[in-house]
Design an enzyme around this catalytic site. Structure first.
Site, PDB file in Angstrom:
ATOM      1  N   LYS A 193      -2.271   9.784  18.135  1.00 48.23           N
ATOM      2  CA  LYS A 193      -2.424  10.908  18.824  1.00 48.23           C
ATOM      3  C   LYS A 193      -1.762  10.913  20.314  1.00 48.23           C
ATOM      4  O   LYS A 193      -2.317  11.259  21.435  1.00 48.23           O
ATOM      5  CB  LYS A 193      -3.951  11.013  19.000  1.00 48.23           C
ATOM      6  CG  LYS A 193      -4.928  11.071  18.161  1.00 48.23           C
ATOM      7  CD  LYS A 193      -4.697  12.714  17.309  1.00 48.23           C
ATOM      8  CE  LYS A 193      -5.582  12.683  15.907  1.00 48.23           C
ATOM      9  NZ  LYS A 193      -5.238  13.921  15.367  1.00 48.23           N
ATOM     10  N   ILE A 205      -6.089   1.547  10.082  1.00 49.82           N
ATOM     11  CA  ILE A 205      -6.230   2.513  11.010  1.00 49.82           C
ATOM     12  C   ILE A 205      -6.383   1.852  12.743  1.00 49.82           C
ATOM     13  O   ILE A 205      -5.807   2.260  13.557  1.00 49.82           O
ATOM     14  CB  ILE A 205      -7.589   3.222  10.978  1.00 49.82           C
ATOM     15  CG1 ILE A 205      -7.754   4.568   9.899  1.00 49.82           C
ATOM     16  CG2 ILE A 205      -7.888   4.054  12.113  1.00 49.82           C
ATOM     17  CD1 ILE A 205      -8.785   4.999   9.360  1.00 49.82           C
ATOM     18  N   ASN A 226      -9.910   7.976   4.042  1.00 50.55           N
ATOM     19  CA  ASN A 226      -9.670   8.007   2.510  1.00 50.55           C
ATOM     20  C   ASN A 226     -10.566   7.119   1.599  1.00 50.55           C
ATOM     21  O   ASN A 226     -11.384   7.261   0.943  1.00 50.55           O
ATOM     22  CB  ASN A 226      -8.214   7.669   2.181  1.00 50.55           C
ATOM     23  CG  ASN A 226      -7.154   8.755   2.879  1.00 50.55           C
ATOM     24  OD1 ASN A 226      -7.617   9.756   2.699  1.00 50.55           O
ATOM     25  ND2 ASN A 226      -6.271   8.445   3.410  1.00 50.55           N
ATOM     26  N   GLY A 256       0.959  -1.263   0.008  1.00 53.75           N
ATOM     27  CA  GLY A 256      -0.010   0.320   0.105  1.00 53.75           C
ATOM     28  C   GLY A 256       0.881   1.366  -0.132  1.00 53.75           C
ATOM     29  O   GLY A 256       2.311   1.242   0.198  1.00 53.75           O
ATOM     30  N   VAL A 257       0.120   2.358  -0.162  1.00 52.00           N
ATOM     31  CA  VAL A 257       0.939   3.578  -0.180  1.00 52.00           C
ATOM     32  C   VAL A 257       1.222   4.198   1.487  1.00 52.00           C
ATOM     33  O   VAL A 257       0.356   3.872   2.126  1.00 52.00           O
ATOM     34  CB  VAL A 257       0.177   4.750  -0.942  1.00 52.00           C
ATOM     35  CG1 VAL A 257       0.589   6.155  -1.024  1.00 52.00           C
ATOM     36  CG2 VAL A 257      -0.106   4.358  -2.261  1.00 52.00           C
ATOM     37  N   GLY A 258       2.400   4.804   1.480  1.00 51.94           N
ATOM     38  CA  GLY A 258       2.531   5.448   2.696  1.00 51.94           C
ATOM     39  C   GLY A 258       4.275   5.145   3.215  1.00 51.94           C
ATOM     40  O   GLY A 258       4.873   4.529   2.543  1.00 51.94           O
ATOM     41  N   ASN A 259       4.307   5.805   4.289  1.00 56.50           N
ATOM     42  CA  ASN A 259       5.803   5.904   4.882  1.00 56.50           C
ATOM     43  C   ASN A 259       6.136   4.304   5.339  1.00 56.50           C
ATOM     44  O   ASN A 259       7.075   3.978   5.183  1.00 56.50           O
ATOM     45  CB  ASN A 259       5.692   6.877   5.853  1.00 56.50           C
ATOM     46  CG  ASN A 259       5.942   8.478   5.509  1.00 56.50           C
ATOM     47  OD1 ASN A 259       6.426   8.616   4.163  1.00 56.50           O
ATOM     48  ND2 ASN A 259       5.109   9.392   6.029  1.00 56.50           N
ATOM     49  N   GLU A 308      -0.625  -2.120  -7.019  1.00 58.84           N
ATOM     50  CA  GLU A 308      -1.535  -1.122  -7.738  1.00 58.84           C
ATOM     51  C   GLU A 308      -0.519   0.297  -7.827  1.00 58.84           C
ATOM     52  O   GLU A 308      -0.876   0.880  -8.878  1.00 58.84           O
ATOM     53  CB  GLU A 308      -2.779  -0.764  -6.970  1.00 58.84           C
ATOM     54  CG  GLU A 308      -2.732  -0.593  -5.654  1.00 58.84           C
ATOM     55  CD  GLU A 308      -4.158  -0.588  -5.054  1.00 58.84           C
ATOM     56  OE1 GLU A 308      -4.893  -0.749  -5.490  1.00 58.84           O
ATOM     57  OE2 GLU A 308      -3.972  -0.169  -3.708  1.00 58.84           O
ATOM     58  N   GLY A 361      -7.487  -0.514  -2.813  1.00 58.61           N
ATOM     59  CA  GLY A 361      -7.140  -2.057  -3.287  1.00 58.61           C
ATOM     60  C   GLY A 361      -6.951  -2.869  -2.425  1.00 58.61           C
ATOM     61  O   GLY A 361      -6.736  -3.872  -2.418  1.00 58.61           O
TER      62      GLY A 361
END
Length: 511
Positions: free
Chosen positions: A409, A365, A385, A270-273, A295, A389
């Protein structure tokens, strides 16, 4: 090369016009399919011209809103511009724009969150209504009318086929070196005429290098010279590196057990750091001759191709930082031999994912103690968001992993909770959960076994006592005949952590 040289078809050169003139072909109530996938290959100027027209119409008392369908998220020049003027009635299938998110959560914009592999076929089936207009960015138009795809493919093939009217943005900043990198498959059919997709390896080419469109449907062409939205990834921090370390250790264990080959299986990320940190770890790890079937191709996978750790990668879009994009452009001939960009109905196709045995790694999450995952909603109601996919891969992958820091948080929120406040991926599709605390392998475990492993390996120490206490009391409740023992829960407390956070700004009660 002049911009007009990008349009080699003589007849289509006659349809070049301004963005304002092209946007005028879009009317109130239209369903508009736009190109774009994670900030790559989206139209840059027509959405902004359309937003100005919508703003003028609404100021004059003429209601003007449209449906916006894309491949995935786009950029402020598209989603943000249209949302800001209240121009979007319905958005699908994925978004990440702050203005869109705000309006969706305020009830001012409708949003349908769909598995990315479902979108094209839902349009073909007629489930979403008629597609009126397609607005597609391309790198060029050949003399015979074929289109050179840009840095993302997404749902463009379907938009071009299904729309009544087509508007093209020919972007001369999209490198012509992309030509030959794409594989556009035209063999899909509607039931009952479907046939197996002829792919047995992530590098198989089964289609054409170009998109097709009937020139008669093209009503306008706009020339642009503008960059994609390139997102800078932060360097892997200690937490991301710890998550990556747990995954690498697990993969090595699976190889030793004989459940994975030394070159692993095709990787999806997936996308992200955090995802980039995992790929960076793999680039430094012991595995070689790797492949990708994903993807979105990010910096980490590009680094693996450059280092030789990965021999090829299949995706539907690029999502690169400015630095990585510079490298991509400088070495595009090298990458063209190692990257295949496909329609998302193929990059995310469940049949192919299962056949190839993909290793799926996605963010979340929160997860509950039984392995249900929420990847889309904050506190159960506010969309972040979308599922993107991740569901396509999780349900069908050989290994399905979900990753997150154990808290959020500043420690007020536990990302491991008694019950997920929203479920995108049920316990049946989630095999492995990873936080910086450790990795929970849930394969072959019954629900109460899962709860023990998730709490002990993934929950933050500050929240472990409360989670253990919850499970123990839920089991006593079940033994007293007040509930079932298979998946023990205290229904009046199951979401109390979330409701307490909403009231007090923390999940645990004050000491």
């Amino acid at each position: 090369m002049s911009q007009n040289a990008r349009i080699a078809h003589p007849g289509l050169r006659q349809k070049v016009m301004s963005a304002e003139a092209a946007a005028a072909f879009i009317q109130h109530g239209d369903h508009v399919g736009m190109s774009g996938f994670t900030g790559a290959g989206y139209p840059k100027v027509i959405p902004q011209a359309l937003a100005r027209q919508i703003e003028r119409a609404n100021q004059g008392g003429n209601h003007f809103r449209i449906g916006v369908w894309t491949g995935a998220s786009t950029a402020p020049e598209l989603d943000g511009a249209l949302a800001k003027v209240g121009g979007i009635e319905m958005r699908l299938p994925y978004q990440s724009d702050p203005t869109c998110r705000e309006r969706i959560n305020a009830g001012q914009m409708d949003y349908i969150d769909i598995h990315l592999s479902h979108v094209a076929q839902f349009v073909w089936f007629g489930f979403l209504g008629k597609l009126n207009v397609a607005v597609i960015e391309v790198a060029g138009i050949l003399e015979d009318g074929r289109l050179i795809p840009a840095s993302s493919v997404g749902n463009n093939k379907t938009w071009l086929e299904q729309a009544d009217k087509v508007i093209l943005e020919v972007n001369s900043m999209q490198p012509l070196g992309l030509e030959g990198m794409h594989d556009i498959y035209y063999g899909t059919e509607l039931p009952p005429n479907r046939k197996p997709i002829p792919m047995t390896g992530p590098g198989d080419r089964i289609g054409d290098n170009y998109l097709r469109c009937d020139p008669a449907k093209i009503v306008a062409i706009v020339e642009t010279h503008l960059p994609d939205r390139n997102t800078t990834f932060t360097p892997p921090d200690e937490m991301s590196q710890r998550i990556a370390g747990h995954i690498l250790e697990f993969l090595e264990h699976e190889v030793k057990k004989g459940r994975l080959p030394r070159e692993l299986l095709p990787l999806q990320s997936g996308v992200g750091n955090i995802a980039n940190a995992v790929l960076s770890g793999l680039n430094q790890g012991p595995f070689n001759n790797l492949t990708g079937y994903t993807e979105v191709l990010q910096d980490g996978m590009l680094e693996m191709l450059r280092s030789g750790k990965m021999r090829m990668a299949s995706a539907t879009a690029l999502s690169l930082s400015p630095t990585a994009m510079e490298d991509f452009l400088a070495n595009i001939d090298f990458y063209r031999q190692r990257i295949v960009l496909r329609p998302q109905e193929i990059s995310n196709h469940p049949e192919i994912i299962r056949r190839l045995g993909v290793i799926s790694m996605n963010g979340m999450i929160e997860a509950d103690i039984y392995g249900n995952v929420n990847s889309t909603h904050l506190m159960g109601t506010r969309i972040m968001n979308g599922i993107g996919g991740s569901g396509d891969f999780a349900r069908n992958a050989y290994l399905s992993m979900f990753m997150t820091p154990s808290t959020a948080k500043g420690g007020a929120i536990s990302c491991i909770v008694p019950m997920a406040s929203h479920v995108d991926h049920t316990e049946h599709d989630v095999q492995i959960i990873v936080t910086e605390q450790g990795l929970a392998d849930l394969r072959g475990l019954a629900p109460r076994q899962r709860a023990s492993v998730v709490i002990e390996h993934c929950a933050h120490p500050d929240f472990q006592p409360a989670l253990r206490d919850y499970v123990a009391r839920a089991e006593r409740h079940a033994l007293n005949g007040l509930a079932g023992m298979h998946t023990p829960h205290l229904l009046d407390e199951a979401l109390s952590w979330h409701s307490r956070y909403e009231r007090e700004g923390r999940m645990l009660p004050k000491a």
